[in-house]
Design a protein around this motif. Sequence first.
Motif, PDB file in Angstrom:
ATOM      1  N   ASN A 177      -6.111  -5.430   4.183  1.00 54.18           N
ATOM      2  CA  ASN A 177      -6.625  -4.079   4.438  1.00 54.18           C
ATOM      3  C   ASN A 177      -6.839  -3.876   5.938  1.00 54.18           C
TER       4      ASN A 177
ATOM      5  N   LEU B 105      -3.549  -3.218   7.743  1.00 56.94           N
ATOM      6  CA  LEU B 105      -3.098  -1.844   7.499  1.00 56.94           C
ATOM      7  C   LEU B 105      -3.893  -0.871   8.355  1.00 56.94           C
ATOM      8  N   HIS B 106      -5.210  -1.026   8.385  1.00 54.13           N
ATOM      9  CA  HIS B 106      -6.048  -0.133   9.187  1.00 54.13           C
ATOM     10  C   HIS B 106      -5.648  -0.186  10.661  1.00 54.13           C
TER      11      HIS B 106
ATOM     12  N   VAL C 273      -4.864   6.241   1.215  1.00 52.10           N
ATOM     13  CA  VAL C 273      -4.304   4.909   0.984  1.00 52.10           C
ATOM     14  C   VAL C 273      -4.591   4.483  -0.450  1.00 52.10           C
ATOM     15  N   THR C 274      -3.557   3.965  -1.116  1.00 51.49           N
ATOM     16  CA  THR C 274      -3.696   3.436  -2.466  1.00 51.49           C
ATOM     17  C   THR C 274      -3.111   2.024  -2.501  1.00 51.49           C
TER      18      THR C 274
ATOM     19  N   VAL D 190      -2.146   1.623  11.128  1.00 53.45           N
ATOM     20  CA  VAL D 190      -2.207   3.074  10.938  1.00 53.45           C
ATOM     21  C   VAL D 190      -3.052   3.730  12.034  1.00 53.45           C
TER      22      VAL D 190
ATOM     23  N   PHE E 267       0.836  -1.192   0.000  1.00 45.84           N
ATOM     24  CA  PHE E 267       0.000   0.000   0.000  1.00 45.84           C
ATOM     25  C   PHE E 267       0.874   1.248   0.000  1.00 45.84           C
ATOM     26  N   HIS E 268       0.496   2.219  -0.828  1.00 50.44           N
ATOM     27  CA  HIS E 268       1.075   3.562  -0.807  1.00 50.44           C
ATOM     28  C   HIS E 268       0.201   4.364   0.148  1.00 50.44           C
ATOM     29  N   VAL E 269       0.821   4.944   1.182  1.00 51.16           N
ATOM     30  CA  VAL E 269       0.066   5.682   2.190  1.00 51.16           C
ATOM     31  C   VAL E 269       0.662   7.078   2.325  1.00 51.16           C
TER      32      VAL E 269
ATOM     33  N   TRP F 159       6.621  -1.706   7.444  1.00 54.04           N
ATOM     34  CA  TRP F 159       6.723  -0.344   6.923  1.00 54.04           C
ATOM     35  C   TRP F 159       8.100  -0.206   6.271  1.00 54.04           C
TER      36      TRP F 159
ATOM     37  N   ILE G   2      -5.161  10.905   5.959  1.00 56.28           N
ATOM     38  CA  ILE G   2      -4.461   9.758   5.375  1.00 56.28           C
ATOM     39  C   ILE G   2      -5.143   9.345   4.083  1.00 56.28           C
TER      40      ILE G   2
END
Length: 94
Positions: free
Chosen positions: A61, A64-65, A81-82, A68, A3-5, A40, A79
């Motif tokens: 997902n 990640l959630h 997220v991609t 973050v 993921f790009h964040v 990370w 934020i």
Amino acid sequence: MLFHVKMDVHLPPDMDPDVRADTLAREKAYSQQLQRDGKWPHIWRITGQYSNVSIFDVASNDELHQLVSNLPLFPYMDIAVTPLATHPSDVKAG
């Protein structure tokens, strides 16, 4: 999953200096532990902004959630997220 964040931080100008220092110290410790754990793998400062662009390598997902949202600075962040996928022209992906 990669993921790009992008994280933009907006600390309140009137935040108590001791609370600010404590929050930043906890943020640094937590984020560096995630880096050491391989969750990370990349973090870059965006020049001239209190922002960063990061790559997270997590299983889902939901993971990640969780990571973050546990950041001490999370309440002060915007934020984006991609999700990322391998590009077919990437010579290292083959």
